[in-house]
Write a protein that holds these residues in place. Sequence first.
Motif, short mmCIF file in Angstrom:
data_model
loop_
_atom_site.label_atom_id
_atom_site.label_comp_id
_atom_site.label_asym_id
_atom_site.label_seq_id
_atom_site.Cartn_x
_atom_site.Cartn_y
_atom_site.Cartn_z
N ALA A 179 -1.61 5.38 -3.83
CA ALA A 179 -2.03 6.37 -2.85
C ALA A 179 -3.53 6.97 -3.17
O ALA A 179 -4.29 7.13 -2.50
CB ALA A 179 -1.06 7.31 -2.46
N ASP A 180 -3.85 6.90 -4.45
CA ASP A 180 -5.00 7.35 -4.80
C ASP A 180 -6.15 6.17 -5.36
O ASP A 180 -6.97 6.45 -5.80
CB ASP A 180 -4.99 8.42 -5.97
CG ASP A 180 -4.30 7.88 -7.20
OD1 ASP A 180 -3.45 6.68 -7.13
OD2 ASP A 180 -4.16 8.64 -8.27
N GLY A 181 -5.65 5.07 -4.59
CA GLY A 181 -6.51 3.93 -4.71
C GLY A 181 -6.80 3.19 -6.11
O GLY A 181 -7.98 2.70 -6.64
N LYS A 182 -5.74 2.80 -6.56
CA LYS A 182 -5.47 2.29 -8.06
C LYS A 182 -4.89 0.92 -7.62
O LYS A 182 -4.03 0.82 -7.04
CB LYS A 182 -4.96 2.96 -9.03
CG LYS A 182 -5.81 4.08 -9.82
CD LYS A 182 -5.25 4.84 -10.95
CE LYS A 182 -5.99 5.95 -11.67
NZ LYS A 182 -5.74 7.03 -11.14
N ILE A 183 -5.43 -0.13 -8.14
CA ILE A 183 -4.95 -1.44 -8.06
C ILE A 183 -3.86 -1.78 -9.34
O ILE A 183 -4.33 -1.54 -10.36
CB ILE A 183 -5.93 -2.32 -8.17
CG1 ILE A 183 -6.78 -2.38 -6.78
CG2 ILE A 183 -5.11 -3.79 -8.31
CD1 ILE A 183 -6.08 -2.67 -5.42
N GLY A 202 5.69 4.42 -0.19
CA GLY A 202 5.33 5.54 -0.71
C GLY A 202 5.88 5.81 -2.04
O GLY A 202 6.45 4.93 -2.60
N GLY A 203 6.30 7.01 -2.28
CA GLY A 203 6.78 8.14 -1.57
C GLY A 203 7.44 7.81 -0.30
O GLY A 203 7.82 6.79 -0.15
N GLU A 204 7.33 8.86 0.49
CA GLU A 204 7.77 8.52 1.80
C GLU A 204 6.48 8.60 2.75
O GLU A 204 5.97 9.34 3.21
CB GLU A 204 8.90 9.57 2.49
CG GLU A 204 9.39 9.53 3.69
CD GLU A 204 9.76 8.07 4.00
OE1 GLU A 204 10.44 7.45 3.43
OE2 GLU A 204 9.32 7.67 5.20
N GLN A 226 -7.47 13.42 -2.84
CA GLN A 226 -7.28 12.45 -3.87
C GLN A 226 -6.62 11.06 -3.17
O GLN A 226 -6.73 10.14 -3.58
CB GLN A 226 -6.29 12.84 -4.93
CG GLN A 226 -6.83 14.00 -5.93
CD GLN A 226 -5.97 14.43 -6.79
OE1 GLN A 226 -4.94 15.06 -6.20
NE2 GLN A 226 -6.00 14.45 -8.14
N LEU A 227 -6.03 11.25 -1.94
CA LEU A 227 -5.51 10.13 -1.01
C LEU A 227 -6.62 9.30 -0.64
O LEU A 227 -7.53 9.80 -0.07
CB LEU A 227 -4.77 10.62 -0.07
CG LEU A 227 -3.39 11.40 -0.43
CD1 LEU A 227 -2.75 11.98 0.99
CD2 LEU A 227 -2.57 10.81 -1.30
N LEU A 228 -6.57 7.97 -0.66
CA LEU A 228 -7.45 7.14 0.07
C LEU A 228 -7.40 7.63 1.64
O LEU A 228 -6.42 7.70 2.15
CB LEU A 228 -7.18 5.77 -0.13
CG LEU A 228 -7.55 4.76 -1.36
CD1 LEU A 228 -7.27 3.35 -1.24
CD2 LEU A 228 -8.75 5.35 -2.11
N SER A 229 -8.50 7.79 2.18
CA SER A 229 -8.39 7.69 3.80
C SER A 229 -8.07 6.52 4.35
O SER A 229 -8.16 5.23 3.72
CB SER A 229 -9.83 8.11 4.15
OG SER A 229 -10.81 7.10 4.05
N PHE A 230 -7.72 6.58 5.65
CA PHE A 230 -7.44 5.14 6.27
C PHE A 230 -8.68 4.25 6.32
O PHE A 230 -8.44 3.12 6.11
CB PHE A 230 -7.12 5.46 7.83
CG PHE A 230 -5.74 6.08 8.08
CD1 PHE A 230 -4.73 6.16 6.85
CD2 PHE A 230 -5.33 6.47 9.25
CE1 PHE A 230 -3.55 6.87 6.94
CE2 PHE A 230 -4.02 6.96 9.54
CZ PHE A 230 -3.13 7.27 8.19
N ILE A 236 0.75 -1.10 0.09
CA ILE A 236 0.00 -0.07 -0.01
C ILE A 236 1.03 1.18 0.09
O ILE A 236 1.68 1.37 1.06
CB ILE A 236 -1.04 0.16 1.35
CG1 ILE A 236 -1.62 -1.26 1.17
CG2 ILE A 236 -1.81 1.17 1.21
CD1 ILE A 236 -2.54 -1.52 2.62
N SER A 237 0.49 2.04 -1.06
CA SER A 237 1.28 3.39 -1.25
C SER A 237 0.57 4.40 -0.46
O SER A 237 -0.54 4.55 -0.85
CB SER A 237 1.68 3.67 -2.36
OG SER A 237 2.10 4.97 -2.53
N VAL A 238 0.88 5.03 0.83
CA VAL A 238 -0.02 5.82 1.44
C VAL A 238 0.17 7.31 1.02
O VAL A 238 -0.69 8.13 1.35
CB VAL A 238 0.17 5.73 3.04
CG1 VAL A 238 -0.28 4.53 3.59
CG2 VAL A 238 1.68 5.89 3.64
N ILE A 239 1.27 7.55 0.13
CA ILE A 239 1.28 9.02 -0.09
C ILE A 239 2.47 9.07 -1.43
O ILE A 239 3.19 8.12 -1.36
CB ILE A 239 1.88 9.86 0.99
CG1 ILE A 239 1.98 11.35 0.84
CG2 ILE A 239 3.44 9.49 1.37
CD1 ILE A 239 1.99 12.12 1.99
N ASP A 240 2.18 10.04 -2.36
CA ASP A 240 3.20 10.02 -3.44
C ASP A 240 4.42 11.20 -3.17
O ASP A 240 5.39 11.01 -3.83
CB ASP A 240 2.51 10.39 -4.50
CG ASP A 240 1.85 11.62 -4.65
OD1 ASP A 240 1.30 12.33 -3.69
OD2 ASP A 240 1.37 12.06 -5.94
#
Length: 340
Positions: free
Chosen positions: A274-278, A77-79, A51-55, A21-25
Amino acid sequence: MGKKKAFIRDKFDRPLKDLRISVIDKCNFRCTYCMPAEIFGEGYRFLNEDQLLSFDEIIRVATKFAKLGTEKIRLTGGEPLLRQNLDQLVKQLLQIEGIEDIALTTNGVFLPKRAKRLKDAGLKRVNISLDAIDDDVFKHINGRGVTAAPVLKGIQAAITAGLEVKVNMVVKKGLNESQILPMARHFKDKGVILRFIEFMDVGNHNGWNMDAVITKKDIVDQIDTELPLVPVEQNYFGEVASRYQYKDGVGEIGVISSVTDSFCGSCTRVRLSADGKIFTCLFAGSGHDLRVLLRDGITDEQLEEKLISIWSNRKDRYSDERAEGKVTKREKIEMSYIGG
Ligand code: SAM
Ligand code: SF4
Ligand code: SF4
């Protein structure tokens, strides 16, 4: 009694075991081979908060994946530590039935402040990226003039917090092959496994070509001349690193040879951006947008069907195709977006 898992398989009979899971770009570094500063500069448009998925959205997707066979989750991530309250996400992910292990990949700089909370939340393992121990080489690589010291402090903070630590070093010709031995010497007796990663052709901006790859063989030979090595068995099926121990019994290294010895046949990884794409492969050109479905009120049943359909149709084997000389030039996702 817990809910039963429905193990699903792709077109090559590979199960779905790992979710990244990437949580941020965004990132605080501009590593030359990942987010070159001239491209990821002032004007670069990163994802905004909305645009980021929420937790909650991440948890919903991860819960479905767990039902379909996923056991391990890696946050990246990103970081990833630029995402606030990441420990809360770790805690929530660990409550999902079927999730046995959570790990994190980070550049380590924020660990002195965050390692303990992450460990308390249930994080077990952390992979910390460090591409050079020499300050001048490292400053150049990270594109931000940061010396190795803050990362070494992060490594120490993770160890002190009780996390299992591995250090990852990407090796690129002309950039940091001079650092292979100094890094091996430094980490040999620190209780930390150092893993070398062959430079890959991820994304579109890192100027990859085969000549820039320092191969697994080069790396092992170089270390072996000064610090003799013996190969050791894989820990588990699908482990991506070839393992070697030092002959004197102190220390271990790994080499991830995605270019010269690809391992698509045992690739059980799915990636959530991070924006919810698989994405079903690190080298994919496009992903399956779940965010729009989640925000449009997709039901649990429909979500499950969607994930089953994505995985059952998966045919990716990019690195094997590269080894067979079959890849053609195409647009790919960026490593900083999907997280490795
Ligand atoms: N920022 C975090 C970090 O650096 O650990 C997490 C994200 S970063 C994209 C994940 C890993 O991908 C890092 O270890 C990085 O060195 C590796 N990486 C990035 N670009 C790469 C490339 N072209 N080839 C091989 N590894 C790469
Ligand atoms: Fe940032 Fe990690 Fe990419 Fe370096 S490798 S730019 S630390 S995301
Ligand atoms: Fe998996 Fe794609 Fe990498 Fe092959 S190239 S190991 S399918 S992510």
